[in-house]
Structure formats: C-alpha cells, structure tokens
Scaffold this motif. Structure first.
Motif, PDB file in Angstrom:
ATOM      1  N   MET A 214       0.786  -1.234   0.000  1.00  0.00           N
ATOM      2  CA  MET A 214       0.000   0.000   0.000  1.00  0.00           C
ATOM      3  C   MET A 214       0.818   1.286   0.000  1.00  0.00           C
ATOM      4  N   VAL A 215       2.082   1.247   0.494  1.00  0.00           N
ATOM      5  CA  VAL A 215       2.796   2.512   0.714  1.00  0.00           C
ATOM      6  C   VAL A 215       4.174   2.527   0.060  1.00  0.00           C
ATOM      7  N   ASP A 216       4.801   3.717   0.061  1.00  0.00           N
ATOM      8  CA  ASP A 216       6.128   3.888  -0.513  1.00  0.00           C
ATOM      9  C   ASP A 216       7.196   3.966   0.575  1.00  0.00           C
ATOM     10  N   ARG A 217       6.802   4.464   1.734  1.00  0.00           N
ATOM     11  CA  ARG A 217       7.751   4.728   2.813  1.00  0.00           C
ATOM     12  C   ARG A 217       7.154   4.205   4.113  1.00  0.00           C
ATOM     13  N   ILE A 218       8.028   3.788   5.040  1.00  0.00           N
ATOM     14  CA  ILE A 218       7.545   3.204   6.304  1.00  0.00           C
ATOM     15  C   ILE A 218       8.199   3.888   7.503  1.00  0.00           C
ATOM     16  N   VAL A 219       7.413   4.040   8.562  1.00  0.00           N
ATOM     17  CA  VAL A 219       7.931   4.429   9.867  1.00  0.00           C
ATOM     18  C   VAL A 219       7.664   3.247  10.794  1.00  0.00           C
ATOM     19  N   VAL A 220       8.681   2.842  11.557  1.00  0.00           N
ATOM     20  CA  VAL A 220       8.489   1.741  12.508  1.00  0.00           C
ATOM     21  C   VAL A 220       8.452   2.317  13.921  1.00  0.00           C
ATOM     22  N   LEU A 221       7.389   2.010  14.669  1.00  0.00           N
ATOM     23  CA  LEU A 221       7.281   2.473  16.055  1.00  0.00           C
ATOM     24  C   LEU A 221       7.574   1.327  17.011  1.00  0.00           C
ATOM     25  N   ARG A 222       8.239   1.674  18.109  1.00  0.00           N
ATOM     26  CA  ARG A 222       8.368   0.724  19.220  1.00  0.00           C
ATOM     27  C   ARG A 222       8.304   1.500  20.529  1.00  0.00           C
ATOM     28  N   GLU A 223       7.426   1.101  21.403  1.00  0.00           N
ATOM     29  CA  GLU A 223       7.255   1.742  22.703  1.00  0.00           C
ATOM     30  C   GLU A 223       7.152   3.263  22.576  1.00  0.00           C
ATOM     31  N   GLY A 224       6.364   3.705  21.592  1.00  0.00           N
ATOM     32  CA  GLY A 224       6.104   5.125  21.455  1.00  0.00           C
ATOM     33  C   GLY A 224       7.208   5.934  20.820  1.00  0.00           C
ATOM     34  N   LEU A 225       8.207   5.267  20.239  1.00  0.00           N
ATOM     35  CA  LEU A 225       9.307   5.966  19.569  1.00  0.00           C
ATOM     36  C   LEU A 225       9.420   5.508  18.128  1.00  0.00           C
ATOM     37  N   VAL A 226       9.866   6.414  17.230  1.00  0.00           N
ATOM     38  CA  VAL A 226      10.198   5.996  15.871  1.00  0.00           C
ATOM     39  C   VAL A 226      11.577   5.342  15.924  1.00  0.00           C
ATOM     40  N   VAL A 227      11.659   4.072  15.571  1.00  0.00           N
ATOM     41  CA  VAL A 227      12.943   3.389  15.657  1.00  0.00           C
ATOM     42  C   VAL A 227      13.553   3.128  14.285  1.00  0.00           C
ATOM     43  N   GLU A 228      12.773   3.330  13.228  1.00  0.00           N
ATOM     44  CA  GLU A 228      13.301   3.106  11.894  1.00  0.00           C
ATOM     45  C   GLU A 228      12.407   3.828  10.902  1.00  0.00           C
ATOM     46  N   GLU A 229      13.011   4.301   9.804  1.00  0.00           N
ATOM     47  CA  GLU A 229      12.231   4.991   8.794  1.00  0.00           C
ATOM     48  C   GLU A 229      12.943   4.902   7.454  1.00  0.00           C
ATOM     49  N   GLY A 230      12.186   4.731   6.381  1.00  0.00           N
ATOM     50  CA  GLY A 230      12.798   4.721   5.057  1.00  0.00           C
ATOM     51  C   GLY A 230      11.861   4.191   4.002  1.00  0.00           C
ATOM     52  N   ALA A 231      12.393   4.073   2.777  1.00  0.00           N
ATOM     53  CA  ALA A 231      11.601   3.502   1.690  1.00  0.00           C
ATOM     54  C   ALA A 231      11.270   2.051   2.035  1.00  0.00           C
ATOM     55  N   VAL A 232      10.127   1.575   1.553  1.00  0.00           N
ATOM     56  CA  VAL A 232       9.667   0.224   1.897  1.00  0.00           C
ATOM     57  C   VAL A 232      10.755  -0.821   1.626  1.00  0.00           C
ATOM     58  N   ALA A 233      11.291  -0.817   0.421  1.00  0.00           N
ATOM     59  CA  ALA A 233      12.252  -1.853   0.054  1.00  0.00           C
ATOM     60  C   ALA A 233      13.501  -1.763   0.931  1.00  0.00           C
ATOM     61  N   GLN A 234      13.929  -0.528   1.211  1.00  0.00           N
ATOM     62  CA  GLN A 234      15.134  -0.329   2.021  1.00  0.00           C
ATOM     63  C   GLN A 234      14.933  -0.868   3.445  1.00  0.00           C
ATOM     64  N   VAL A 235      13.831  -0.497   4.067  1.00  0.00           N
ATOM     65  CA  VAL A 235      13.589  -0.917   5.454  1.00  0.00           C
ATOM     66  C   VAL A 235      13.385  -2.429   5.533  1.00  0.00           C
ATOM     67  N   LEU A 236      12.637  -2.969   4.595  1.00  0.00           N
ATOM     68  CA  LEU A 236      12.285  -4.382   4.722  1.00  0.00           C
ATOM     69  C   LEU A 236      13.364  -5.321   4.178  1.00  0.00           C
ATOM     70  N   ARG A 237      14.207  -4.819   3.289  1.00  0.00           N
ATOM     71  CA  ARG A 237      15.309  -5.670   2.814  1.00  0.00           C
ATOM     72  C   ARG A 237      16.469  -5.644   3.789  1.00  0.00           C
ATOM     73  N   ASN A 238      16.699  -4.493   4.442  1.00  0.00           N
ATOM     74  CA  ASN A 238      17.822  -4.376   5.382  1.00  0.00           C
ATOM     75  C   ASN A 238      17.353  -3.850   6.728  1.00  0.00           C
ATOM     76  N   PRO A 239      16.494  -4.603   7.404  1.00  0.00           N
ATOM     77  CA  PRO A 239      15.970  -4.094   8.672  1.00  0.00           C
ATOM     78  C   PRO A 239      17.095  -3.965   9.697  1.00  0.00           C
ATOM     79  N   VAL A 240      17.161  -2.828  10.382  1.00  0.00           N
ATOM     80  CA  VAL A 240      18.222  -2.569  11.342  1.00  0.00           C
ATOM     81  C   VAL A 240      17.779  -2.969  12.749  1.00  0.00           C
ATOM     82  N   GLU A 241      16.575  -2.554  13.107  1.00  0.00           N
ATOM     83  CA  GLU A 241      16.045  -2.815  14.446  1.00  0.00           C
ATOM     84  C   GLU A 241      15.706  -4.294  14.619  1.00  0.00           C
TER      85      GLU A 241
END
Ligand SMILES: Nc1ncnc2c1ncn2[C@@H]1O[C@H](COP(=O)(O)OP(=O)(O)OP(=O)(O)O)[C@@H](O)[C@H]1O
Ligand SMILES: [Mg+2]
Length: 265
Positions: A214-241
């Motif tokens: 559905m989207v082009d870019r993602i923000v990942v939340l954990r415990e009320g904080l943004v812990v990761e952000e980026g283009a869908v492919a970038q975040v999901l291919r190389n997840p850091v958190e």
C-alpha cells in the motif's frame, strides 16, 4: 509545505507516557506506512494527528496539518479540517458508523456539512459515493449498519471518510477484521481511490505484506518511539532494528510483494 508535519509528538495519560517521541512528515499524494507491535502507539499517533484523542490523554509536540497546529487546538478549530483534510478509517467499521442511522444519511452528512450539498444534488452525490465503493444497489443506502456484511460496512466507512474529498486518508488497520478475500477487495479499493484522487495515505498496520503493497515509505514504532524509517524496500530488505527484523522474518509472503512492486515501478 508538507501536508502533515509531526515533530516530537508525545501523548501521556495520568499514569505516564504512551507515545514518547514521534516525528515524520507526509507530502501531498505520498503514501506512508506506520508499523509496530501491538501497543507501540500507532492508533494514538493517528488520533493525535486528527485531534481525536480522548480527553483523558494529553498530547504535546507539534502536529501541523496543512499548516494548522492540531496539538492544543479546540474542537471548533479542528472540525472544519476533518472533512477536507484528514479522515480516519477505523479498524472496526462499526465504531465509525451510527447504528441508528441509515447508511445513506450517514454518507449525506459530510457532503452536506463540508460541501454544502442539498436536495437532488445531495441525493445524487450519495448515490455516486456508494457507487464509487462498489455498493450501487439502492437497498444499501436504506440499510442500517447491522444489516450489512463486514466488508460492506468497511466500504461504507470508506465512502463516509472520503465524502468530503480529503487530501489525506488515515487508515488504521482497515482490513484486520475482514476475511482475506474481502480484505484484498477493500485494499484494492483504497489503492484505486488514493491513486485516482491523488490523496496522501497514512496506512497503519502490523501486516508487512499489506503495508509493502500500500505505501512507498515506512515508519516503525516501538514503545512510542520511531525506531526506523525509510523507503519500503530499504527498510524491509535491510531491517536494522531487532523488532523490524523479527517482523520481516515472520512475513514470508513479503518478497513476492516487493518483487511485484519493483516490477511494476
Ligand atoms: N485511552 C487510553 N488510556 C490509557 N492508555 C491508553 C489509551 N489508549 C491507548 N492506551 C495505551 O497506549 C499504548 C499505545 O496504544 P495504541 O492504541 O496506540 O497501540 P497500537 O500500536 O495501535 O496497538 P494495536 O496494534 O494493538 O492496535 C498502549 O499501551 C495502550 O494500552
Ligand atoms: Mg491500534
């Protein structure tokens, strides 16, 4: 100017912080996904963005919606923004619908309030709104919400949300309660309407396959904080958190969606 600029958003209850520090922005026509485990603050963030938090919770930080400050604004200042600027589609459509009002009247309400339509013009706009979500049969407009299926109710909720032609659609897990085939049809509908109208989309979900579609870019939340952000492919291919990595590992269908997305780009 961004359509939505969220900076240092926090939400607290009497017993402590619930959302601690959330920042992101959304340009007109952009599609942003918010993911994160249950309780990470996704729904509270979407409510804070539209000024719909319950009175027991207090927001701080800044939410600029089309240049208007939402944090601390009075309801009378926010009401005019809700139809044309941002709309929420809730997880369970029954919460968005009035059980005692026929569906047609519920769709007519924002058309009257925000677009000033009356009489025959209003009736034909209600019919067009139902047609747009593939519910053209006249009996639907006369039905009460409990007389419809879950998928039909969610289509009605989408028609109400989109009636006043918002620039931003906020969808909080819009299909979680639906059967898989109905889910796919509703997502296809949202995709089509967002594309046709050039709307921005803030799409909340814990389902990575759905978000990546559905989207082009993602923000990942954990415990009320943004812990990761980026283009869908970038975040999901190389997840850091670690949390994002866990989500990716458990979403086996993801690669197929990413490949299809890239092939279509
Ligand atoms: N009205 C409220 N009063 C007090 N605490 C609340 C209230 N609403 C939510 N919370 C708490 O705030 C935190 C974030 O809730 P939120 O509904 O934003 O989570 P979420 O990320 O949407 O989760 P889910 O994926 O389960 O929908 C949770 O710990 C929740 O218990
Ligand atoms: Mg939620």
């Amino acid at each position: 100017m961004s359509l939505l600029d969220v900076t240092g958003l926090a939400v607290r209850s009497q017993s402590g912080p619930l959302v601690r520090d959330v920042s992101f922005s959304l340009q007109p026509g952009e599609r942003l996904g918010v993911i994160g485990e249950s309780g990470s603050g996704k729904s509270l963030t979407s409510l804070a963005v539209t000024g719909l938090l319950p009175d027991s919770l207090v927001a701080s930080g800044s939410v600029l919606l089309d240049g208007h400050q939402v944090v601390g604004a009075r309801d009378s200042e926010l009401r005019p923004l809700r139809g044309p600027v941002a709309q929420i589609v809730f997880q369970e459509p029954l919460t968005a619908l009035d059980p005692l009002m026929r569906v047609g009247r519920q769709i007519a309400e924002p058309l009257r309030r925000h677009l000033g339509l009356r009489g025959a013009e209003l009736r034909s706009a209600v019919a067009a709104a139902l047609d747009e979500v593939s519910l053209a049969e006249p009996r639907i407009a006369r039905a009460y919400p409990h007389e419809l299926s879950g998928g039909q109710r969610q289509r009605v909720a989408i028609a109400i949300a989109l009636a006043a032609r918002p620039q931003l659609l906020i969808a909080d897990e819009p299909t979680t309660a639906l059967d898989v085939t109905v889910q796919d049809a509703v997502l296809t509908l949202v995709e089509r309407l967002v594309a046709e109208r050039g709307m921005a989309l803030l799409f909340i979900s814990h389902d990575l396959a759905v978000v990546s579609r559905m989207v082009d870019r993602i923000v990942v939340l954990r415990e009320g904080l943004v812990v990761e952000e980026g283009a869908v492919a970038q975040v999901l291919r190389n997840p850091v958190e670690p949390y994002t990595r866990m989500l990716v590992d458990s979403a086996r269908a993801l690669d197929a969606f990413l490949d299809a997305k890239e092939a279509g780009a």
